[in-house]
Design a protein around this motif. Structure first.
Motif, PDB file in Angstrom:
ATOM      1  N   LEU A   1       0.835  -1.207   0.000  1.00  0.00           N
ATOM      2  CA  LEU A   1       0.000   0.000   0.000  1.00  0.00           C
ATOM      3  C   LEU A   1       0.869   1.256   0.000  1.00  0.00           C
ATOM      4  O   LEU A   1       0.617   2.208  -0.752  1.00  0.00           O
ATOM      5  N   MET A   2       1.888   1.257   0.842  1.00  0.00           N
ATOM      6  CA  MET A   2       2.781   2.413   0.928  1.00  0.00           C
ATOM      7  C   MET A   2       3.527   2.635  -0.390  1.00  0.00           C
ATOM      8  O   MET A   2       3.662   3.772  -0.843  1.00  0.00           O
ATOM      9  N   SER A   3       3.983   1.555  -1.003  1.00  0.00           N
ATOM     10  CA  SER A   3       4.690   1.664  -2.286  1.00  0.00           C
ATOM     11  C   SER A   3       3.777   2.221  -3.371  1.00  0.00           C
ATOM     12  O   SER A   3       4.222   2.971  -4.247  1.00  0.00           O
ATOM     13  N   GLN A   4       2.521   1.859  -3.314  1.00  0.00           N
ATOM     14  CA  GLN A   4       1.566   2.299  -4.328  1.00  0.00           C
ATOM     15  C   GLN A   4       1.165   3.765  -4.147  1.00  0.00           C
ATOM     16  O   GLN A   4       1.009   4.475  -5.131  1.00  0.00           O
ATOM     17  N   TRP A   5       1.017   4.213  -2.905  1.00  0.00           N
ATOM     18  CA  TRP A   5       0.456   5.539  -2.652  1.00  0.00           C
ATOM     19  C   TRP A   5       1.414   6.558  -2.055  1.00  0.00           C
ATOM     20  O   TRP A   5       1.091   7.751  -1.992  1.00  0.00           O
ATOM     21  N   PHE A   6       2.607   6.136  -1.621  1.00  0.00           N
ATOM     22  CA  PHE A   6       3.531   7.075  -0.982  1.00  0.00           C
ATOM     23  C   PHE A   6       4.932   7.035  -1.583  1.00  0.00           C
ATOM     24  O   PHE A   6       5.889   7.458  -0.941  1.00  0.00           O
ATOM     25  N   MET A   7       5.034   6.548  -2.793  1.00  0.00           N
ATOM     26  CA  MET A   7       6.289   6.537  -3.531  1.00  0.00           C
ATOM     27  C   MET A   7       5.923   6.883  -4.971  1.00  0.00           C
ATOM     28  O   MET A   7       5.011   6.284  -5.532  1.00  0.00           O
ATOM     29  N   HIS A   8       6.601   7.863  -5.537  1.00  0.00           N
ATOM     30  CA  HIS A   8       6.260   8.258  -6.903  1.00  0.00           C
ATOM     31  C   HIS A   8       7.235   7.660  -7.906  1.00  0.00           C
ATOM     32  O   HIS A   8       8.446   7.796  -7.763  1.00  0.00           O
ATOM     33  N   LEU A   9       6.687   6.992  -8.891  1.00  0.00           N
ATOM     34  CA  LEU A   9       7.485   6.412  -9.975  1.00  0.00           C
ATOM     35  C   LEU A   9       7.288   7.231 -11.236  1.00  0.00           C
ATOM     36  O   LEU A   9       6.156   7.618 -11.549  1.00  0.00           O
ATOM     37  N   PRO A  10       8.353   7.504 -11.981  1.00  0.00           N
ATOM     38  CA  PRO A  10       8.197   8.236 -13.240  1.00  0.00           C
ATOM     39  C   PRO A  10       7.241   7.496 -14.167  1.00  0.00           C
ATOM     40  O   PRO A  10       7.291   6.280 -14.292  1.00  0.00           O
ATOM     41  N   GLY A  11       6.339   8.228 -14.770  1.00  0.00           N
ATOM     42  CA  GLY A  11       5.412   7.642 -15.728  1.00  0.00           C
ATOM     43  C   GLY A  11       4.164   7.035 -15.111  1.00  0.00           C
ATOM     44  O   GLY A  11       3.310   6.537 -15.836  1.00  0.00           O
ATOM     45  N   THR A  12       4.020   7.085 -13.800  1.00  0.00           N
ATOM     46  CA  THR A  12       2.840   6.512 -13.175  1.00  0.00           C
ATOM     47  C   THR A  12       1.609   7.359 -13.478  1.00  0.00           C
ATOM     48  O   THR A  12       1.714   8.546 -13.746  1.00  0.00           O
ATOM     49  N   LYS A  13       0.459   6.748 -13.432  1.00  0.00           N
ATOM     50  CA  LYS A  13      -0.803   7.468 -13.646  1.00  0.00           C
ATOM     51  C   LYS A  13      -1.304   8.089 -12.338  1.00  0.00           C
ATOM     52  O   LYS A  13      -2.226   8.875 -12.348  1.00  0.00           O
ATOM     53  N   ARG A  14      -0.703   7.718 -11.216  1.00  0.00           N
ATOM     54  CA  ARG A  14      -1.118   8.243  -9.906  1.00  0.00           C
ATOM     55  C   ARG A  14      -0.353   9.524  -9.596  1.00  0.00           C
ATOM     56  O   ARG A  14       0.626   9.528  -8.856  1.00  0.00           O
TER      57      ARG A  14
ATOM     58  N   PRO B   1      12.306   5.487  -8.134  1.00  0.00           N
ATOM     59  CA  PRO B   1      11.169   6.170  -7.504  1.00  0.00           C
ATOM     60  C   PRO B   1      11.679   7.277  -6.585  1.00  0.00           C
ATOM     61  O   PRO B   1      12.855   7.305  -6.217  1.00  0.00           O
ATOM     62  N   SER B   2      10.794   8.197  -6.240  1.00  0.00           N
ATOM     63  CA  SER B   2      11.209   9.236  -5.304  1.00  0.00           C
ATOM     64  C   SER B   2      10.299   9.240  -4.090  1.00  0.00           C
ATOM     65  O   SER B   2       9.126   8.902  -4.170  1.00  0.00           O
ATOM     66  N   LEU B   3      10.886   9.588  -2.980  1.00  0.00           N
ATOM     67  CA  LEU B   3      10.147   9.789  -1.754  1.00  0.00           C
ATOM     68  C   LEU B   3      10.997  10.631  -0.829  1.00  0.00           C
ATOM     69  O   LEU B   3      12.210  10.689  -0.973  1.00  0.00           O
TER      70      LEU B   3
ATOM     71  N   SER C   1      13.655  15.433 -10.256  1.00  0.00           N
ATOM     72  CA  SER C   1      14.248  14.112 -10.053  1.00  0.00           C
ATOM     73  C   SER C   1      13.815  13.149 -11.157  1.00  0.00           C
ATOM     74  O   SER C   1      14.633  12.400 -11.704  1.00  0.00           O
ATOM     75  N   HIS C   2      12.539  13.173 -11.481  1.00  0.00           N
ATOM     76  CA  HIS C   2      12.040  12.260 -12.513  1.00  0.00           C
ATOM     77  C   HIS C   2      12.500  12.639 -13.908  1.00  0.00           C
ATOM     78  O   HIS C   2      12.748  11.770 -14.738  1.00  0.00           O
ATOM     79  N   THR C   3      12.623  13.917 -14.165  1.00  0.00           N
ATOM     80  CA  THR C   3      13.139  14.361 -15.458  1.00  0.00           C
ATOM     81  C   THR C   3      14.565  13.836 -15.646  1.00  0.00           C
ATOM     82  O   THR C   3      14.907  13.305 -16.703  1.00  0.00           O
ATOM     83  N   CYS C   4      15.376  13.951 -14.599  1.00  0.00           N
ATOM     84  CA  CYS C   4      16.753  13.428 -14.660  1.00  0.00           C
ATOM     85  C   CYS C   4      16.745  11.904 -14.783  1.00  0.00           C
ATOM     86  O   CYS C   4      17.516  11.337 -15.562  1.00  0.00           O
ATOM     87  N   SER C   5      15.877  11.258 -14.032  1.00  0.00           N
ATOM     88  CA  SER C   5      15.790   9.799 -14.076  1.00  0.00           C
ATOM     89  C   SER C   5      15.389   9.322 -15.470  1.00  0.00           C
ATOM     90  O   SER C   5      15.957   8.361 -15.996  1.00  0.00           O
ATOM     91  N   LEU C   6      14.418  10.002 -16.074  1.00  0.00           N
ATOM     92  CA  LEU C   6      13.992   9.625 -17.426  1.00  0.00           C
ATOM     93  C   LEU C   6      15.094   9.897 -18.450  1.00  0.00           C
ATOM     94  O   LEU C   6      15.287   9.107 -19.383  1.00  0.00           O
TER      95      LEU C   6
END
Length: 157
Positions: A30-43, A113-115, A98-103
């Motif tokens: 649950l925490m990984s799904q809602w409290f960690m942001h992955l580049p390209g996610t729809k959430r 992911p970032s948190l 962070s995600h721009t650099c990661s991509l």
């Protein structure tokens, strides 16, 4: 408690609740799904929720000490609404950077992911350096050496 202490205590309490939730193994999915942001996610909401998310005690502790130390100065300067808006905007903006650099580097390393509140905390430190360039801090790793926050800006004048 002052208005700034109430605001900062609330932010630290929210971070603490999320940190404690990470420590419960059955909540990890649950925490990984809602409290960690992955580049390209729809959430996209995780751009915000990940700013309150820390898995490691050291990361959590350093960020909360930074929030308490620098947050009061900035809160007192801007007021509650502007402080919260700046803090959340900086956290979300740091995630985007962070995600721009990661991509951009995805061919040479995996997407990360970032948190955490580090981006928001860095903005508080930078804001304090701009508003109070003659203020000094001591780093945890070098407590005996005070560093002027505005040293870089003063050198350029």
């Amino acid at each position: 408690m002052s208005e700034s202490e109430k605001t900062l205590s609330t932010l630290i309490a929210l971070n603490s609740i999320v940190f404690l939730a990470w420590q419960i193994p059955r909540l990890t999915p649950l925490m990984s799904q809602w409290f960690m942001h992955l580049p390209g996610t729809k959430r996209n909401v995780t751009l915000l929720t990940s700013c309150f998310s820390h898995q490691e005690f050291f990361h959590f502790t350093l960020n909360m000490v930074g929030l308490w130390s620098f947050g009061r100065v900035i809160h007192d300067h801007f007021g509650r609404e502007q402080f919260v808006a700046m803090y959340l905007s900086a956290g979300i903006g740091a995630n985007v950077v962070s995600h721009t650099c990661s991509l951009a580097l995805r061919n040479s390393r995996p997407l990360m992911p970032s948190l955490g509140a580090s981006g928001a905390i860095y903005s508080l430190v930078a804001s304090t350096a701009i508003l109070h360039p003659n203020s000094s801090i001591s780093l945890i790793f070098l407590p005996m050496i005070p560093i002027k926050l505005g040293h870089i800006w003063l050198e350029q004048d």
